[in-house]
Each structure stands twice: as C-alpha cells, then as structure tokens.
Design a protein around this motif. Structure first.
Motif, PDB file in Angstrom:
ATOM      1  N   THR A 128      84.610  40.168  57.105  1.00  0.00           N
ATOM      2  CA  THR A 128      85.857  40.301  57.855  1.00  0.00           C
ATOM      3  C   THR A 128      86.173  41.768  58.129  1.00  0.00           C
ATOM      4  O   THR A 128      85.993  42.621  57.262  1.00  0.00           O
ATOM      5  N   PHE A 129      86.632  42.046  59.331  1.00  0.00           N
ATOM      6  CA  PHE A 129      87.012  43.405  59.715  1.00  0.00           C
ATOM      7  C   PHE A 129      88.189  43.855  58.861  1.00  0.00           C
ATOM      8  O   PHE A 129      89.206  43.154  58.748  1.00  0.00           O
ATOM      9  N   ALA A 143      88.203  51.263  54.822  1.00  0.00           N
ATOM     10  CA  ALA A 143      88.700  50.575  56.010  1.00  0.00           C
ATOM     11  C   ALA A 143      87.723  50.692  57.171  1.00  0.00           C
ATOM     12  O   ALA A 143      86.941  51.637  57.268  1.00  0.00           O
ATOM     13  N   ASP A 144      87.770  49.717  58.058  1.00  0.00           N
ATOM     14  CA  ASP A 144      87.099  49.823  59.349  1.00  0.00           C
ATOM     15  C   ASP A 144      88.010  50.524  60.355  1.00  0.00           C
ATOM     16  O   ASP A 144      87.547  51.215  61.256  1.00  0.00           O
ATOM     17  N   MET A 145      89.336  50.319  60.168  1.00  0.00           N
ATOM     18  CA  MET A 145      90.311  50.905  61.090  1.00  0.00           C
ATOM     19  C   MET A 145      91.612  51.126  60.333  1.00  0.00           C
ATOM     20  O   MET A 145      91.983  50.330  59.465  1.00  0.00           O
ATOM     21  N   ILE A 146      92.298  52.212  60.673  1.00  0.00           N
ATOM     22  CA  ILE A 146      93.588  52.537  60.061  1.00  0.00           C
ATOM     23  C   ILE A 146      94.635  52.636  61.163  1.00  0.00           C
ATOM     24  O   ILE A 146      94.440  53.337  62.150  1.00  0.00           O
ATOM     25  N   LYS A 190      87.948  54.665  62.293  1.00  0.00           N
ATOM     26  CA  LYS A 190      88.871  54.781  63.422  1.00  0.00           C
ATOM     27  C   LYS A 190      90.315  54.821  62.926  1.00  0.00           C
ATOM     28  O   LYS A 190      90.771  53.917  62.232  1.00  0.00           O
ATOM     29  N   THR A 191      91.034  55.892  63.248  1.00  0.00           N
ATOM     30  CA  THR A 191      92.451  55.987  62.907  1.00  0.00           C
ATOM     31  C   THR A 191      93.269  55.929  64.193  1.00  0.00           C
ATOM     32  O   THR A 191      92.966  56.630  65.159  1.00  0.00           O
ATOM     33  N   ASN A 246      82.876  49.708  54.364  1.00  0.00           N
ATOM     34  CA  ASN A 246      83.714  49.114  55.386  1.00  0.00           C
ATOM     35  C   ASN A 246      83.909  47.610  55.284  1.00  0.00           C
ATOM     36  O   ASN A 246      84.936  47.161  54.823  1.00  0.00           O
ATOM     37  N   LYS A 247      82.961  46.818  55.705  1.00  0.00           N
ATOM     38  CA  LYS A 247      83.198  45.389  55.825  1.00  0.00           C
ATOM     39  C   LYS A 247      83.545  44.756  54.489  1.00  0.00           C
ATOM     40  O   LYS A 247      83.038  45.145  53.440  1.00  0.00           O
TER      41      LYS A 247
END
Length: 305
Positions: free
Chosen positions: A28-29, A78-81, A105-106, A22-23
């Motif tokens: 950075t996110f 990814a951390d978020m999509i 998280k999507t 992830n990171k």
C-alpha cells in the motif's frame, strides 16, 4: 542539543537508505501528513487505497511542534508527505528538505492557492497567513490539488481519488451554505471575534467578521502587556461580550485578557473553546474538518448573540 538532534537525524536517514524503503508490507502507498486537519482531508480523498499516518494529533500546536526521532523515522518511510506550508510547520522545514534528498515527494497543500489571494502579514516575518483552511473556497481548491497529486503518484487509483474528491467537494459546498445560514443569526455589529492568536483572519474575511487575535499569526510570539491592554480596550470600546480560548493554545492568555477587561468594569465572558490549528479528538464531532467548522461557528454565534 541541536547538534545531537541533527546527528541522530542523519544516522536515521543514512540507515534508512539501506533498509527496505517506502512501501508498506502489503504494497500500500504510504502517506504521512502533518496537522490533523490535513490528515482528515487526505483520508477523505485517499480512502482505503492508501495508508495514512498523521504526525500531529488533537490539540497540537503546529507552530511550535518539534519532530521526535520517531516522527523522523515515520517521515523517512513515507512515499509522500503532505504538509500545510506557508511556515505553519516552521520547525519541520529542515526535515522536509532532507526528505527530498531521499526522493520522498513532499507536497505543501498551500501550493494549490494563488498567493495574491492570501493575507500578508508584516507581523509574521513578511510571510503569508498560513491558516488557509478557514476559507472553505480555498479548501475546495486544495481538495482538487490533493486528488491530482495522489492521482499522479498512484495512477491505478486515479478514478477513486477523483470520485472521492468530488463527493467531498459537495460536502464542503453544503457546509458553506449551512455556516452562512447560522452566521446570519448574528447581527453585523456583533460579529467581532476575539481569540488567543490570530488564526481566524481568513474566516473573518469569508464570513464578514472583525477578528482580533491576542497573539500574532504564530503562537511562538508571546502576548505582552501592551497586547493585552490594546485588546482589552478594543473589547470595551466595541462592547464585545465574549472572547474565546483555542484548543491548541494555553488558556492563560485569554484568562489574563478577561481579568484585564473585568478590572475596567466591563464584563466579558469566555464564550467557549475554538479549534484553530488542530481538530478535536478522533471520533468526536470536532474530530473532522467539517465537524470542527460547524462546532466553531455554533460556539461563536451562540456566545456572541
């Protein structure tokens, strides 16, 4: 071929479970987006507080897009999509589901909207029209939704996200006023928009245009001879003087339509290229959502009047 792809996908997902996840290296996110339109929005809100990578570039048709192994790897880190939803990215749905199993998280930006406000189409499998960005009011709601999702995910930057969202909302309000002013130059009886596929229904509803797409809501549906003939008759009956190519759809469909109309002694020109499912190249006017919308409206109005 399909089995091989999902086998490689499974290997990627399993191997990624054992890798540092992830990171970014600097902490950075990390956000991955699908269409260039969504990438532009998230960049405006996220600013320098997040790292953003888009999967689809300029001129890419999201209806037909298939993820490469590189895309899957990018998504898995990814951390978020953020994606559009409403089956726009129809060939990526299985991958999004697998990302959820990895606790990534999507977020479908279409979830910001009341389904009762959406356009339903029996021609698109009974689903809603996914081209929601062509209603600026919808895009304002989505702006706030994305800012809230980012704020929940990275609360230490909530103030910046919310401030960026408010600034962007002001730009969208100015855009709406500017576009209505430009469209007012066009008499009501000339507000007839004929394009390669049915991507502009929300635009038509918001700006009082009669919209006809040669193909259906999804470019996966090929236009047949009957579609060409019916659209040609519409053009002739309503004395439409210009039709439009789309940057993410092969121009041959509109050229075939033009030839059909001209063979019936009605002259129709190609009024230009519109940006429907993707933005233009980065660094150009059409490379941003606001610039794309201005460009489209100027092209439409100037050709039709």
């Amino acid at each position: 071929m399909k089995i091989t792809f999902f086998l490689s996908l499974l290997i990627l997902l399993l191997s990624s479970c054992n890798a540092p996840q992830n990171k970014q290296q600097d902490g950075t996110f990390n956000i991955v987006t699908t269409t260039s339109i969504i990438t532009d929005l998230v960049e405006n809100i996220g600013g320098e507080n997040v790292h953003i990578e888009g999967v689809m570039g300029a001129g890419v048709d999201p209806h037909l897009y298939k993820a490469s192994e590189g895309d899957v790897m990018k998504l898995s880190r990814a951390d978020m999509i953020f994606y559009n939803g409403l089956h726009l990215e129809g060939k990526l749905v299985d991958i999004f589901e697998r990302m959820e199993y990895q606790n990534i998280k999507t977020v479908a930006v279409a979830d910001a909207l009341d389904k009762n406000e959406l356009i339903n189409s029996e021609l698109f499998g009974g689903n809603f029209d996914p081209h929601i960005w062509f209603n600026i009011k919808f895009w304002e709601k989505i702006t706030l939704f994305v800012a809230d999702e980012l704020s929940k995910a990275v609360p230490e930057h909530e103030e910046e996200f919310q401030k960026n969202a408010q600034n962007y909302l002001q730009e969208l309000k100015y855009l709406d006023v500017e576009l209505h002013k430009k469209i007012a130059e066009l008499p009501k009886d000339k507000r007839r928009l004929v394009t390669a596929h049915d991507a502009f229904s929300y635009f038509g509803k918001a700006f009082d245009f009669d919209v006809v797409g040669l193909q259906g809501l999804s470019t996966a549906t090929e236009a047949g001879v009957q579609d060409v003939q019916e659209t040609a008759n519409y053009i002739i009956d309503h004395k439409v003087n210009a039709i439009f190519i789309e940057s993410s759809v092969p121009r041959r469909t509109i050229e075939a339509l033009q030839a059909s109309v001209n063979s019936k002694d009605h002259n129709v020109k190609i009024g230009g290229t519109l940006y429907s499912d993707a933005l233009g190249n980065p660094g150009t006017v059409e490379g941003t959502y606001i610039g794309m919308f201005k460009y489209n409206v100027e092209t439409i109005v100037n050709a039709l009047k």
